[in-house]
Design a protein around this motif. Structure first.
Motif, PDB file in Angstrom:
ATOM      1  N   ARG A  54       0.835  -1.204   0.000  1.00 44.24           N
ATOM      2  CA  ARG A  54       0.000   0.000   0.000  1.00 44.24           C
ATOM      3  C   ARG A  54       0.874   1.259   0.000  1.00 44.24           C
ATOM      4  O   ARG A  54       0.625   2.189  -0.761  1.00 44.24           O
ATOM      5  CB  ARG A  54      -0.911   0.013   1.234  1.00 44.24           C
ATOM      6  N   TRP A  55       1.927   1.245   0.854  1.00 43.00           N
ATOM      7  CA  TRP A  55       2.798   2.426   0.929  1.00 43.00           C
ATOM      8  C   TRP A  55       3.497   2.665  -0.397  1.00 43.00           C
ATOM      9  O   TRP A  55       3.551   3.791  -0.882  1.00 43.00           O
ATOM     10  CB  TRP A  55       3.845   2.236   2.045  1.00 43.00           C
ATOM     11  N   LEU A  56       4.056   1.592  -0.964  1.00 44.40           N
ATOM     12  CA  LEU A  56       4.773   1.721  -2.229  1.00 44.40           C
ATOM     13  C   LEU A  56       3.865   2.322  -3.298  1.00 44.40           C
ATOM     14  O   LEU A  56       4.239   3.276  -3.990  1.00 44.40           O
ATOM     15  CB  LEU A  56       5.243   0.336  -2.698  1.00 44.40           C
ATOM     16  N   PHE A  98       3.739  10.588  -6.303  1.00 42.45           N
ATOM     17  CA  PHE A  98       4.917  11.119  -6.980  1.00 42.45           C
ATOM     18  C   PHE A  98       4.601  11.482  -8.427  1.00 42.45           C
ATOM     19  O   PHE A  98       4.784  12.613  -8.853  1.00 42.45           O
ATOM     20  CB  PHE A  98       6.045  10.075  -6.918  1.00 42.45           C
ATOM     21  N   PHE A  99       4.075  10.517  -9.182  1.00 38.61           N
ATOM     22  CA  PHE A  99       3.892  10.751 -10.611  1.00 38.61           C
ATOM     23  C   PHE A  99       2.657  11.575 -10.941  1.00 38.61           C
ATOM     24  O   PHE A  99       2.532  12.113 -12.027  1.00 38.61           O
ATOM     25  CB  PHE A  99       3.883   9.425 -11.370  1.00 38.61           C
ATOM     26  N   ARG A 100       1.728  11.680  -9.982  1.00 40.99           N
ATOM     27  CA  ARG A 100       0.588  12.553 -10.205  1.00 40.99           C
ATOM     28  C   ARG A 100       0.978  13.998  -9.949  1.00 40.99           C
ATOM     29  O   ARG A 100       0.391  14.920 -10.504  1.00 40.99           O
ATOM     30  CB  ARG A 100      -0.573  12.171  -9.290  1.00 40.99           C
ATOM     31  N   GLY A 101       1.972  14.185  -9.091  1.00 42.26           N
ATOM     32  CA  GLY A 101       2.370  15.536  -8.729  1.00 42.26           C
ATOM     33  C   GLY A 101       3.354  16.161  -9.701  1.00 42.26           C
ATOM     34  O   GLY A 101       3.523  17.373  -9.721  1.00 42.26           O
ATOM     35  N   LEU A 102       4.025  15.304 -10.512  1.00 42.36           N
ATOM     36  CA  LEU A 102       5.027  15.829 -11.434  1.00 42.36           C
ATOM     37  C   LEU A 102       4.411  16.182 -12.775  1.00 42.36           C
ATOM     38  O   LEU A 102       3.497  15.503 -13.226  1.00 42.36           O
ATOM     39  CB  LEU A 102       6.099  14.756 -11.690  1.00 42.36           C
ATOM     40  N   PRO A 103       4.937  17.241 -13.437  1.00 35.34           N
ATOM     41  CA  PRO A 103       4.508  17.478 -14.814  1.00 35.34           C
ATOM     42  C   PRO A 103       4.960  16.312 -15.702  1.00 35.34           C
ATOM     43  O   PRO A 103       6.084  15.814 -15.549  1.00 35.34           O
ATOM     44  CB  PRO A 103       5.239  18.757 -15.208  1.00 35.34           C
ATOM     45  N   ALA A 104       4.084  15.903 -16.612  1.00 34.06           N
ATOM     46  CA  ALA A 104       4.435  14.799 -17.510  1.00 34.06           C
ATOM     47  C   ALA A 104       5.691  15.141 -18.309  1.00 34.06           C
ATOM     48  O   ALA A 104       6.501  14.265 -18.627  1.00 34.06           O
ATOM     49  CB  ALA A 104       3.268  14.498 -18.446  1.00 34.06           C
ATOM     50  N   LEU A 105       5.844  16.443 -18.585  1.00 36.02           N
ATOM     51  CA  LEU A 105       6.997  16.887 -19.378  1.00 36.02           C
ATOM     52  C   LEU A 105       8.311  16.528 -18.689  1.00 36.02           C
ATOM     53  O   LEU A 105       9.265  16.063 -19.316  1.00 36.02           O
ATOM     54  CB  LEU A 105       6.894  18.399 -19.585  1.00 36.02           C
ATOM     55  N   ILE A 106       8.353  16.720 -17.364  1.00 32.97           N
ATOM     56  CA  ILE A 106       9.585  16.420 -16.614  1.00 32.97           C
ATOM     57  C   ILE A 106       9.903  14.938 -16.711  1.00 32.97           C
ATOM     58  O   ILE A 106      11.057  14.545 -16.910  1.00 32.97           O
ATOM     59  CB  ILE A 106       9.401  16.837 -15.136  1.00 32.97           C
ATOM     60  N   VAL A 107       8.885  14.106 -16.587  1.00 31.03           N
ATOM     61  CA  VAL A 107       9.106  12.664 -16.659  1.00 31.03           C
ATOM     62  C   VAL A 107       9.671  12.302 -18.029  1.00 31.03           C
ATOM     63  O   VAL A 107      10.638  11.541 -18.147  1.00 31.03           O
ATOM     64  CB  VAL A 107       7.791  11.910 -16.387  1.00 31.03           C
ATOM     65  N   GLY A 114       7.366   6.451 -20.612  1.00 33.49           N
ATOM     66  CA  GLY A 114       7.255   7.751 -19.943  1.00 33.49           C
ATOM     67  C   GLY A 114       5.806   8.172 -19.738  1.00 33.49           C
ATOM     68  O   GLY A 114       5.370   8.434 -18.620  1.00 33.49           O
ATOM     69  N   LEU A 115       5.047   8.199 -20.848  1.00 31.14           N
ATOM     70  CA  LEU A 115       3.643   8.596 -20.734  1.00 31.14           C
ATOM     71  C   LEU A 115       2.849   7.552 -19.958  1.00 31.14           C
ATOM     72  O   LEU A 115       1.928   7.885 -19.204  1.00 31.14           O
ATOM     73  CB  LEU A 115       3.025   8.772 -22.129  1.00 31.14           C
ATOM     74  N   GLY A 116       3.218   6.284 -20.149  1.00 35.26           N
ATOM     75  CA  GLY A 116       2.504   5.196 -19.476  1.00 35.26           C
ATOM     76  C   GLY A 116       2.652   5.282 -17.970  1.00 35.26           C
ATOM     77  O   GLY A 116       1.691   5.079 -17.224  1.00 35.26           O
ATOM     78  N   ILE A 117       3.852   5.616 -17.514  1.00 38.06           N
ATOM     79  CA  ILE A 117       4.082   5.720 -16.072  1.00 38.06           C
ATOM     80  C   ILE A 117       3.215   6.836 -15.479  1.00 38.06           C
ATOM     81  O   ILE A 117       2.592   6.670 -14.428  1.00 38.06           O
ATOM     82  CB  ILE A 117       5.588   5.970 -15.799  1.00 38.06           C
ATOM     83  N   VAL A 118       3.174   7.973 -16.196  1.00 36.17           N
ATOM     84  CA  VAL A 118       2.367   9.081 -15.692  1.00 36.17           C
ATOM     85  C   VAL A 118       0.880   8.705 -15.673  1.00 36.17           C
ATOM     86  O   VAL A 118       0.177   8.903 -14.680  1.00 36.17           O
ATOM     87  CB  VAL A 118       2.595  10.346 -16.549  1.00 36.17           C
ATOM     88  N   SER A 119       0.417   8.116 -16.792  1.00 39.42           N
ATOM     89  CA  SER A 119      -1.015   7.815 -16.852  1.00 39.42           C
ATOM     90  C   SER A 119      -1.383   6.679 -15.902  1.00 39.42           C
ATOM     91  O   SER A 119      -2.514   6.613 -15.416  1.00 39.42           O
ATOM     92  CB  SER A 119      -1.440   7.490 -18.278  1.00 39.42           C
ATOM     93  N   SER A 120      -0.425   5.783 -15.608  1.00 39.53           N
ATOM     94  CA  SER A 120      -0.738   4.687 -14.678  1.00 39.53           C
ATOM     95  C   SER A 120      -1.078   5.240 -13.298  1.00 39.53           C
ATOM     96  O   SER A 120      -1.914   4.685 -12.583  1.00 39.53           O
ATOM     97  CB  SER A 120       0.430   3.705 -14.586  1.00 39.53           C
ATOM     98  N   ALA A 121      -0.433   6.367 -12.935  1.00 35.57           N
ATOM     99  CA  ALA A 121      -0.720   6.961 -11.627  1.00 35.57           C
ATOM    100  C   ALA A 121      -2.175   7.436 -11.574  1.00 35.57           C
ATOM    101  O   ALA A 121      -2.871   7.215 -10.585  1.00 35.57           O
ATOM    102  CB  ALA A 121       0.230   8.128 -11.362  1.00 35.57           C
ATOM    103  N   TYR A 122      -2.623   8.063 -12.671  1.00 36.00           N
ATOM    104  CA  TYR A 122      -4.021   8.514 -12.711  1.00 36.00           C
ATOM    105  C   TYR A 122      -4.981   7.338 -12.814  1.00 36.00           C
ATOM    106  O   TYR A 122      -5.992   7.265 -12.118  1.00 36.00           O
ATOM    107  CB  TYR A 122      -4.237   9.458 -13.897  1.00 36.00           C
ATOM    108  N   LEU A 123      -4.633   6.405 -13.735  1.00 36.74           N
ATOM    109  CA  LEU A 123      -5.551   5.290 -13.983  1.00 36.74           C
ATOM    110  C   LEU A 123      -5.704   4.406 -12.747  1.00 36.74           C
ATOM    111  O   LEU A 123      -6.761   3.830 -12.513  1.00 36.74           O
ATOM    112  CB  LEU A 123      -5.059   4.464 -15.173  1.00 36.74           C
TER     113      LEU A 123
END
Lengths: 275, 279
Positions: A103-105, A112-121, A148-157
């Motif tokens: 759960r923590w992980l 982390f990835f929801r808070g970062l701009p996708a551009l930075i990732v 890159g995009l997948g990691i960001v969207s996985s946080a939202y999804l």
């Protein structure tokens, strides 16, 4: 000062019935709109606008490259979405796990990835080969985009999937378990199919966002054959000193996103009917 | 006419299907079961009655470990299922459970509802699972509705599919948790008829119910629970007909008006179960 006295006036002194007054207000609104449109029509430099945004020869120049750019946008989007959906589902299950460490992980990852701009990732992934010599992301540039995009969207999804899982009634798991199915079987055969049905509309919204986010891959230093719509339109607009190619590319995004928006509306209507 | 079932781990002397010893269950501060001891014999139909909040549903849910007992033991065919080493999935496959809210899988058709666990748990072939599912849908009178999804079925039909789903696993014990409490009155009869038929075929059954007429007619034994304990148990003629305890009498008076006919009693029972819907 005048308002109280108006109330006191006899009805005949007021200017017409309430319905007549409402009609008058509406007429004024139409008149204002008409004046504004006329002002724009008369004062705008139509020739200049046409030359800057809608030049026929520029459209002809843009068209041959568009199919490739649309295809690349779709490849980047759907690849990243597929990755995001699988990773997001795993993350959602981790956030609902009995094991606290999972759960923590998952929570840390999502925040982390929801808070970062996708551009930075994406920039980070584009530089990773420089930082870590010898390290290569499988699939080259396309693989980098997907990751890159997948990691960001996985946080939202993952948050969407988690909401879907929580929306499946507890009795469903109880029924599955009481038939002798293991917790994993119940999740795979009973909970997830229902969860995905529930989240189909929000999931499609995430897909629409991802279509637009795919424009960020310009930071990856792609070669022309890999250009997606934004990069393709921007390069052409730059070299031709004209915005028409960018307008054409922008309209292509709408060709992708508007059908998806209509799909979401349909799905939501269906879901409302089923309830 | 219970058929002889293959028992792999059993000792030669047959253990009762259910044996409950010193069962306690607390939810936080609230002690719902305060020491339950009872045994269900093979082929026996036991109805558990009592006011809402008496712990009868919790007792039933402890029998297949949907609720983890706080202390005490539950033996299924002599196997202690409260033992952490017990393979509960394996035991549950032999116990059919029917819920108040049906809990059919809404994304599957009636036939698929009856087939899924046969395939995944019992590893039956698709052909065999389909034949068993169809036979059980026929049995509950819904053989022609196999392709329907639960949303297209009435509450009574859904509950009968739920019974067919449980029967498709060839269980040796059926647990019913207020199976008619969520149904419109005119749909109750069909479900009770299916349960009555099961009872006459010799199925071992534990039924938590407010249907006093059903309990009186079908049960071999009635357990009256109140405040987390078994107040009284025995043949229906005794527990419902001539209750020994004051608490049983008070409860029955509220549920059945003794001067009324059976139909009136069912109305009263219906009113009672709508009064305590919170489960």
């Amino acid at each position: 000062m005048t308002a109280p006295s108006t109330v006191a006036l006899p009805a005949s002194r007021r200017r017409g019935s309430p319905r007549q007054r409402a009609r008058r207000v509406r007429m004024i609104q139409y008149a204002v709109l008409l004046l504004a449109v006329l002002a724009v029509l008369l004062t705008a430099d139509w020739h200049g606008i046409g030359q800057a945004f809608f030049r026929a020869d520029m459209i002809a120049e843009t068209l041959p490259g568009l199919p490739r750019a649309i295809l690349n946008t779709l490849i980047y989007t759907f690849g990243a979405f597929a990755f995001g959906l699988v990773a997001g589902t795993v993350l959602a299950l981790m956030r609902l796990s009995q094991v606290a460490a999972y759960r923590w992980l998952a929570t840390a990852y999502v925040e982390f990835f929801r808070g970062l701009p996708a551009l930075i990732v994406l920039i980070a992934f584009s530089l990773i080969a420089l930082v870590l010599p010898g390290f290569r992301i499988p699939g080259g540039e396309v693989g980098t985009v997907w990751l890159g995009l997948g990691i960001v969207s996985s946080a939202y999804l993952s948050e969407t999937v988690r909401a879907g899982i929580l929306a499946v009634p507890k009795g469903q798991v109880e029924a599955a378990r009481s038939l002798g199915m293991s917790a994993g079987e119940a999740t795979r055969k009973i909970v997830l199919p229902q969860a995905f049905r529930i989240i189909l509309p929000p999931m499609t919204n995430e897909l629409i966002l991802l279509v637009k986010d795919s424009s960020l891959v310009y930071v990856l230093g792609l070669v022309p054959g890999q250009y997606e719509l934004t990069k393709f339109g921007r390069d052409l607009a730059n070299s031709q000193s004209n915005l028409t190619p960018l307008v054409a590319c922008g309209l292509c995004y709408l060709i992708i996103t508007i059908p998806l928006t209509i799909l979401v509306k349909r799905l939501e209507a269906n879901a409302a009917k089923a309830r | 006419m219970s058929t002889v079932r293959e028992t792999t781990t059993e000792p030669t002397t047959e253990a009762p299907p259910v044996e409950i010893r010193g069962l306690h269950k607390s939810f936080g501060e609230l002690e719902v079961l305060k020491g339950i001891d009872t045994t269900v014999q093979r082929g026996e139909v036991v109805c558990v009655i009592g006011p809402s909040g008496s712990g009868k549903s919790t007792l039933l849910r402890c029998v297949n470990l949907l609720e983890q007992p706080t202390s005490g033991q539950v033996f299924i065919d002599g196997e202690d299922i409260t033992d952490p080493d017990c393979d509960i999935d394996h035991v549950r496959a032999r116990l059919g459970m029917v819920f108040q809210q049906f809990n059919l899988f809404p994304h599957l058709s009636a036939l698929e509802n009856c087939m899924l666990a046969q395939r995944t748990v019992l590893k039956r072939s698709a052909q065999e699972a389909r034949a068993t599912a169809q036979a059980n849908l026929d049995k509950v009178g819904l053989g022609d509705r196999g392709d329907s999804h639960p949303a297209k079925l009435s509450g009574g039909q859904q509950q009968r599919v739920a019974i067919a789903r449980a029967l498709s696993m060839d269980p040796e014990l059926m647990l019913f948790d207020e199976p008619t409490s969520a149904l419109d009155p005119e749909l109750v009869g069909d479900v009770l008829a299916v349960m009555r038929q099961l009872a006459t075929e010799g199925m071992t059954m534990m039924v938590v119910t407010h249907e006093m007429a059903f309990a009186r007619e079908v049960a071999d034994r009635v357990i009256f629970m109140d405040g987390g304990v078994i107040v009284e148990e025995g043949p229906p003629a005794q527990v419902i007909g001539a209750p020994q305890h004051e608490r049983t009498r008070t409860f029955l008076q509220r549920v059945l008006d003794p001067t009324n006919t059976r139909a009136g009693a069912e109305d009263a029972a219906h009113a009672a179960r709508h009064a305590d819907e919170e489960g």
